[in-house]
Design a protein around this motif. Structure first.
Motif, PDB file in Angstrom:
ATOM      1  N   ALA A  74       0.838  -1.095  -0.084  1.00 40.21           N
ATOM      2  CA  ALA A  74      -0.075  -0.086  -0.200  1.00 40.21           C
ATOM      3  C   ALA A  74       0.923   1.192   0.054  1.00 40.21           C
ATOM      4  CB  ALA A  74      -0.735  -0.004   1.198  1.00 40.21           C
ATOM      5  N   THR A  75       2.129   1.173   0.757  1.00 36.49           N
ATOM      6  CA  THR A  75       2.644   2.467   0.986  1.00 36.49           C
ATOM      7  C   THR A  75       3.535   2.498  -0.721  1.00 36.49           C
ATOM      8  OG1 THR A  75       3.373   1.995   3.124  1.00 36.49           O
ATOM      9  CG2 THR A  75       4.815   3.154   1.792  1.00 36.49           C
ATOM     10  N   LEU A  76       3.918   1.601  -1.321  1.00 37.67           N
ATOM     11  CA  LEU A  76       4.410   1.660  -2.607  1.00 37.67           C
ATOM     12  C   LEU A  76       3.466   2.125  -3.561  1.00 37.67           C
ATOM     13  CD1 LEU A  76       6.635  -1.525  -2.762  1.00 37.67           C
ATOM     14  CD2 LEU A  76       7.606   0.809  -2.870  1.00 37.67           C
ATOM     15  N   ARG A  77       2.395   1.640  -3.478  1.00 32.48           N
ATOM     16  CA  ARG A  77       1.156   2.096  -4.344  1.00 32.48           C
ATOM     17  C   ARG A  77       0.974   3.799  -4.199  1.00 32.48           C
ATOM     18  NH1 ARG A  77      -2.561  -3.176  -3.922  1.00 32.48           N
ATOM     19  NH2 ARG A  77      -1.965  -4.207  -5.890  1.00 32.48           N
ATOM     20  N   ALA A  78       1.102   4.382  -2.889  1.00 34.08           N
ATOM     21  CA  ALA A  78       0.835   5.453  -2.542  1.00 34.08           C
ATOM     22  C   ALA A  78       1.699   6.414  -3.243  1.00 34.08           C
ATOM     23  CB  ALA A  78       0.747   5.731  -0.995  1.00 34.08           C
ATOM     24  N   LEU A  79       3.235   5.842  -2.920  1.00 30.24           N
ATOM     25  CA  LEU A  79       4.477   6.409  -3.631  1.00 30.24           C
ATOM     26  C   LEU A  79       4.184   6.590  -5.025  1.00 30.24           C
ATOM     27  CD1 LEU A  79       7.107   5.183  -1.192  1.00 30.24           C
ATOM     28  CD2 LEU A  79       6.167   7.422  -0.986  1.00 30.24           C
ATOM     29  N   ALA A  80       3.871   5.745  -5.872  1.00 27.27           N
ATOM     30  CA  ALA A  80       3.923   5.858  -7.166  1.00 27.27           C
ATOM     31  C   ALA A  80       2.870   6.937  -7.608  1.00 27.27           C
ATOM     32  CB  ALA A  80       3.001   4.404  -7.519  1.00 27.27           C
ATOM     33  N   ALA A  81       2.071   7.326  -6.759  1.00 29.06           N
ATOM     34  CA  ALA A  81       1.339   8.497  -7.164  1.00 29.06           C
ATOM     35  C   ALA A  81       2.248   9.702  -7.375  1.00 29.06           C
ATOM     36  CB  ALA A  81       0.152   8.978  -6.148  1.00 29.06           C
ATOM     37  N   HIS A  82       3.149   9.956  -6.765  1.00 28.49           N
ATOM     38  CA  HIS A  82       4.077  11.217  -6.990  1.00 28.49           C
ATOM     39  C   HIS A  82       4.968  11.077  -8.529  1.00 28.49           C
ATOM     40  CE1 HIS A  82       7.160  13.915  -6.238  1.00 28.49           C
ATOM     41  NE2 HIS A  82       6.856  14.139  -4.991  1.00 28.49           N
ATOM     42  N   GLN A  83       4.546  12.109  -9.101  1.00 31.96           N
ATOM     43  CA  GLN A  83       5.019  11.985 -10.463  1.00 31.96           C
ATOM     44  C   GLN A  83       6.538  11.779 -10.601  1.00 31.96           C
ATOM     45  OE1 GLN A  83       6.485  14.878 -12.425  1.00 31.96           O
ATOM     46  NE2 GLN A  83       6.892  16.123 -10.473  1.00 31.96           N
ATOM     47  N   ARG A  84       7.377  12.046  -9.699  1.00 33.35           N
ATOM     48  CA  ARG A  84       8.930  11.740  -9.566  1.00 33.35           C
ATOM     49  C   ARG A  84       9.228  10.502  -9.314  1.00 33.35           C
ATOM     50  NH1 ARG A  84       9.921  17.318  -7.886  1.00 33.35           N
ATOM     51  NH2 ARG A  84      10.082  18.898  -9.694  1.00 33.35           N
TER      52      ARG A  84
END
Length: 313
Positions: free
Chosen positions: A162-172
């Motif tokens: 879930a954390t990696l999926r949330a981080l994936a939302a950051h465009q960088r």
């Protein structure tokens, strides 16, 4: 300093998507005695840059970044970038002090980096919210993409799916170097398609690419990189029989290179082939005599792609 209440961060300026597909070499750092051997580093990068690899990672764990001071890291990065002659270079970033990490990003902002390879903060074992804070703050400060280095056995911090999926939302935040040891998480990230998944454990390259991963950051790519590139291309083309033959030829050496802590076996192999001394900085120690002999035997059973370079510049 960012607030631990995790407010919405300032939207960073747009960053173009970078394709991190292919084979990346986390370059070893040669030493002569206790001094970085920049001539050996330059020669090694020059040899590897024409082998079909996608690019280099400077100052990763294979490069013994934790044993280099910041001035040495800067110098290693500059040597790698110069010798890479246009091939992209990713810079490693680790630590546990967010302010220092952000200072590091700002300090190297003028370098034309392809990206940052960022591990979770080690030792302190933050919550998942704290891990998000760490990666997002670094990504906010960076002008280039971030590869999340998921390697809990070095950091003590596990990045949940879930954390990696949330981080994936950051465009960088655009990719993950997967050393997480969780096959289900790897498959889920590949299926999501929001982060490019790079195998970080050399022994998992075949399975990661067969499942749809895009590439690898592999210390073993110092040895016979052309053959490993060929194997990875065969997997991508669906020619699994050819890929399996290539992989089976590479597997014994790959296993030997991780039989003792990296990069000691790799440096022993490169020393045998004339590229550098086998020296590591304490507390890392050289490969055992038994493993060094095993590496010699494996080398003699293959036509090495890394020919001896005793007369290197």
């Amino acid at each position: 300093m960012p607030s631990l209440s995790h407010p919405a961060h300032v939207t960073p300026a747009p960053t173009p998507r970078r394709d991190f597909a292919g084979l990346w070499v986390p370059i070893a750092t040669p030493f002569t005695g206790d001094v970085v051997d920049h001539a050996a580093l330059r020669a090694l990068v020059q040899r590897l840059r024409g082998t079909g690899i996608a690019g280099f990672v400077a100052c990763g764990s294979t490069g013994e970044a934790a044993a280099l001071d910041l001035h040495e890291q800067d110098a290693v990065l500059d040597t790698v970038m110069e010798a890479a002659a246009g091939l992209p270079v990713v810079m490693g970033l680790s630590g546990h002090h967010l302010g220092h990490a952000l200072e590091r990003v700002r300090h190297l902002a003028s370098r034309p980096l392809a990206g940052w390879l960022v591990s979770a903060p080690h030792y302190i074992r933050p919550s998942q919210a704290g891990l998000r804070l760490w990666f997002e703050a670094i990504a906010d400060a960076s002008a280039c993409p971030v590869i999340v280095y998921d390697i809990p056995y070095r950091t003590g911090a596990t990045l949940e799916l879930a954390t990696l999926r949330a981080l994936a939302a950051h465009q960088r935040i655009q990719a993950v170097k997967d050393c997480g040891g969780d096959a289900a998480k790897t498959q889920a990230l590949i299926a999501d398609g929001t982060l490019q998944v790079l195998a970080g454990e050399d022994g998992n390259i075949f399975s990661t690419l067969a499942l749809g991963g895009v590439g690898a950051i592999a210390a073993s790519a110092h040895w016979q990189p052309e053959r490993l590139v060929e194997c990875m291309l065969a997997i991508g083309q669906g020619d699994l029989m050819r890929a399996q033959r290539l992989w089976q030829a590479l597997a014994p050496m790959m296993a030997a290179l991780f039989a003792e802590p990296n990069p000691a076996p790799l440096k022993a192999l490169l020393a045998q082939q004339g590229w550098m001394e086998a020296t590591l900085r304490a507390p890392m120690t050289q490969a055992s005599p038994a493993l060094a002999q095993r590496l010699r035997e494996l080398t003699s059973s293959h036509k090495s792609e890394l020919a001896p370079a005793l007369n290197r510049p």
